[in-house]
Design a protein around this motif. Structure first.
Motif, PDB file in Angstrom:
ATOM      1  N   CYS A 128       0.507  -1.140   0.332  1.00 48.38           N
ATOM      2  CA  CYS A 128       0.035   0.231  -0.005  1.00 48.38           C
ATOM      3  C   CYS A 128       0.356   0.924   0.497  1.00 48.38           C
TER       4      CYS A 128
ATOM      5  N   ASN B 118      -0.077   4.594   0.240  1.00 46.55           N
ATOM      6  CA  ASN B 118      -1.167   5.545   1.100  1.00 46.55           C
ATOM      7  C   ASN B 118      -1.231   6.146   2.568  1.00 46.55           C
TER       8      ASN B 118
ATOM      9  N   CYS C  42      -1.466   6.059   5.825  1.00 42.81           N
ATOM     10  CA  CYS C  42      -2.425   6.300   6.377  1.00 42.81           C
ATOM     11  C   CYS C  42      -2.026   6.428   8.237  1.00 42.81           C
TER      12      CYS C  42
ATOM     13  N   TYR D  84      -2.128   5.809  10.939  1.00 46.97           N
ATOM     14  CA  TYR D  84      -2.269   5.363  11.627  1.00 46.97           C
ATOM     15  C   TYR D  84      -1.227   4.133  11.551  1.00 46.97           C
ATOM     16  N   CYS D  85      -1.338   3.525  10.611  1.00 48.37           N
ATOM     17  CA  CYS D  85      -1.537   2.645   9.207  1.00 48.37           C
ATOM     18  C   CYS D  85       0.200   1.741   9.698  1.00 48.37           C
TER      19      CYS D  85
ATOM     20  N   VAL E  66       0.658  -1.026   7.429  1.00 52.83           N
ATOM     21  CA  VAL E  66       1.125  -2.170   6.424  1.00 52.83           C
ATOM     22  C   VAL E  66       1.924  -1.144   5.615  1.00 52.83           C
TER      23      VAL E  66
ATOM     24  N   HIS F 288      -9.932   1.449  -0.942  1.00 46.38           N
ATOM     25  CA  HIS F 288     -10.002   2.014   0.017  1.00 46.38           C
ATOM     26  C   HIS F 288     -10.681   3.563  -1.109  1.00 46.38           C
TER      27      HIS F 288
ATOM     28  N   ARG G 152      -6.100  10.853   5.449  1.00 44.49           N
ATOM     29  CA  ARG G 152      -7.189   9.715   4.838  1.00 44.49           C
ATOM     30  C   ARG G 152      -7.050  10.692   3.501  1.00 44.49           C
TER      31      ARG G 152
HETATM   32  S1  SF4 Z   1      -4.723   2.276   5.852  1.00 41.63           S
HETATM   33 FE1  SF4 Z   1      -5.956   0.899   4.273  1.00 41.63          FE
HETATM   34  S2  SF4 Z   1      -5.115   3.009   2.988  1.00 41.63           S
HETATM   35 FE2  SF4 Z   1      -4.241   3.479   4.915  1.00 41.63          FE
HETATM   36  S3  SF4 Z   1      -2.264   3.382   5.181  1.00 41.63           S
HETATM   37 FE3  SF4 Z   1      -3.687   0.731   5.725  1.00 41.63          FE
HETATM   38  S4  SF4 Z   1      -3.565  -0.282   4.542  1.00 41.63           S
HETATM   39 FE4  SF4 Z   1      -3.101   1.104   4.185  1.00 41.63          FE
END
Ligand code: SF4
Length: 419
Positions: A151, A153, A155, A157-158, A160, A255, A294
């Motif tokens: 990913c 993106n 975000c 808090y994330c 991933v 998303h 976001r």
């Molecule tokens: S919440 Fe979803 S879109 Fe945002 S960084 Fe994490 S995986 Fe990526």
């Protein structure tokens, strides 16, 4: 995604001569596929490791048995890397989400040297496109097909993007071949998978216009520069749906920014694409959404919901919400409750915020909402969601729907038995 990754790992290990056992007491190797999205997911793994350490000890006392090997795979492996083997000495192997092809070598190395083997390198192009997953339940009517990984993106808090790496998509032809194969096996429903599934962009195909710019939903923005070229999600969805018009198609997790009108039009035009969309909102307050990075406001999210319902009037919506994110005030949280009421979701995944190291929020903000406040807000979100979902469910009483029978539930068997 972890089920899908486990099927890929199983395919790699089977090709290397490994066989599966249903009992951890009989296993020579135990591999644990992990998640790092919340602290609780990791706590579960630490608890499991305590149990496996005991198994390893009792195995070492048996004669004529090889030592038990324990491996940690997936996002927790990627996040903690060598820290895992420092904290838990029974771990022999650590492999991140892009290192599964290396598992046979890692297992052999750990066995030969008696030292932990670690591979947590992230890749820019690994999609496991050529690996045919070995399905965990071969007689089931549903299956997962991974179409992209990673990913871009970010975000705040994330975790991933740090554990799964950069976004990359699997070539369309290999996806279509897998879906065709599943159709021949009698699979009735396929779920297309990815961390950010509707950001799909296959740049390997010569069919795409190299200058075509990625289109996002109106009112949504990205943290990265517009991407150019490649076959996009709408095209993939249309092609997948045409493989077998009797096969139901779902996808997760998307998303909301990647729902341009053309994706909605494809869903409308293809009866076998389930009219059920996941639109993760995370919060109903603009300031919180901005801190989360976001890329949308409450207004643009609501506009998208309105557009989706105009194109797909019978759509079932689901969402994700986080309460207690850094600095969230009571009134900001109230906006989340009012969004849940205003939209009305059929399903929702509701969580109290759990700060993860390495994320932007960890560097930039304070995790300053007390645990008891987070818990109180979580309870409020759950009850608000349930009230709205009950209303939606009641509106379906007396209607006819096509359903997919996935199997006989144990509850049903007990009922029959008692009758
Ligand atoms: S919440 Fe979803 S879109 Fe945002 S960084 Fe994490 S995986 Fe990526």
């Amino acid at each position: 995604m972890n089920v899908s990754d486990t099927e890929i790992v199983w395919s790699i290990l089977q090709a290397a001569g490994y066989d599966k056992t249903d009992s951890s007491a009989h296993a020579d190797v135990i591999l644990v596929m992990t998640c790092a999205i919340r602290d609780r997911a990791e706590t579960k793994i630490w608890n499991k490791l305590t149990h496996y350490r005991g198994l390893k000890r009792s195995r070492s006392q048996k004669k004529n048995f090889p030592p038990l090997q324990i491996g940690i795979l997936g996002c927790m492996a990627e996040r903690l890397k060598s820290e895992l083997v420092e904290k838990e000495r029974s771990v022999d192997l650590v492999a991140g989400p892009d290192s599964y092809r290396d598992l046979p070598r890692l297992l052999a190395t750990a066995s030969l040297t008696g030292q932990p083997a670690i591979n947590v390198a992230l890749s820019l192009d690994e999609t496991y496109a050529d690996i045919v997953p070995v399905r965990m339940s071969a007689d089931g009517v549903t299956a997962y097909v991974s179409i992209m990984r990673g990913c871009d993106n970010m975000c705040t808090y994330c975790i991933v993007p740090f554990t799964r790496g950069r976004e990359r998509s699997r070539p369309i032809e290999s996806i279509l071949a897998e879906v065709g194969h599943l159709s021949e096996q009698g699979v009735k429903e396929v779920t297309l998978l990815g961390q950010n599934v509707n950001s799909y962009r296959d740049t390997t195909s010569s069919d795409s216009d190299p200058n075509a710019q990625t289109i996002t939903a109106k009112g949504f923005s990205t943290v990265y520069k517009p991407k150019r070229g490649g076959l996009r999600f709408a095209h993939l969805l249309d092609r997948v749906a045409s493989v077998d018009p009797e096969m139901r198609i779902r996808f997760t997790s998307p998303h909301p920014k990647d729902f341009p009108d053309e994706v909605l039009e494809v869903i409308r035009s293809r009866p076998n694409i389930c009219c059920s969309l996941h639109l993760p909102a995370q919060s109903g307050n603009d300031r919180v959404l901005e801190r989360m990075r976001r890329g949308y406001t409450r207004r643009s999210y609501l506009d998208l919901v309105e557009r989706v319902r105009r194109v797909l009037p019978s759509v079932a919506l689901s969402s994700d919400f986080i309460c207690g994110f850094c600095g969230e005030t009571d009134s900001e949280f109230e906006d989340t409750l009012s969004l849940i009421r205003q939209v009305g979701f059929n399903t929702a995944y509701l969580f109290a915020y759990s700060m993860r190291e390495k994320t932007t929020a960890h560097r930039r903000y304070q995790d300053d909402v007390p645990p008891e406040v987070k818990q109180r807000r979580l309870v409020a979100m759950v009850s608000t969601f349930r009230e709205e979902a009950a209303t939606l469910n009641k509106s379906l009483v007396g209607k006819q729907q096509t359903v997919l029978v996935e199997g006989v539930s144990l509850f049903f068997v007990i009922l029959i038995f008692r009758l």
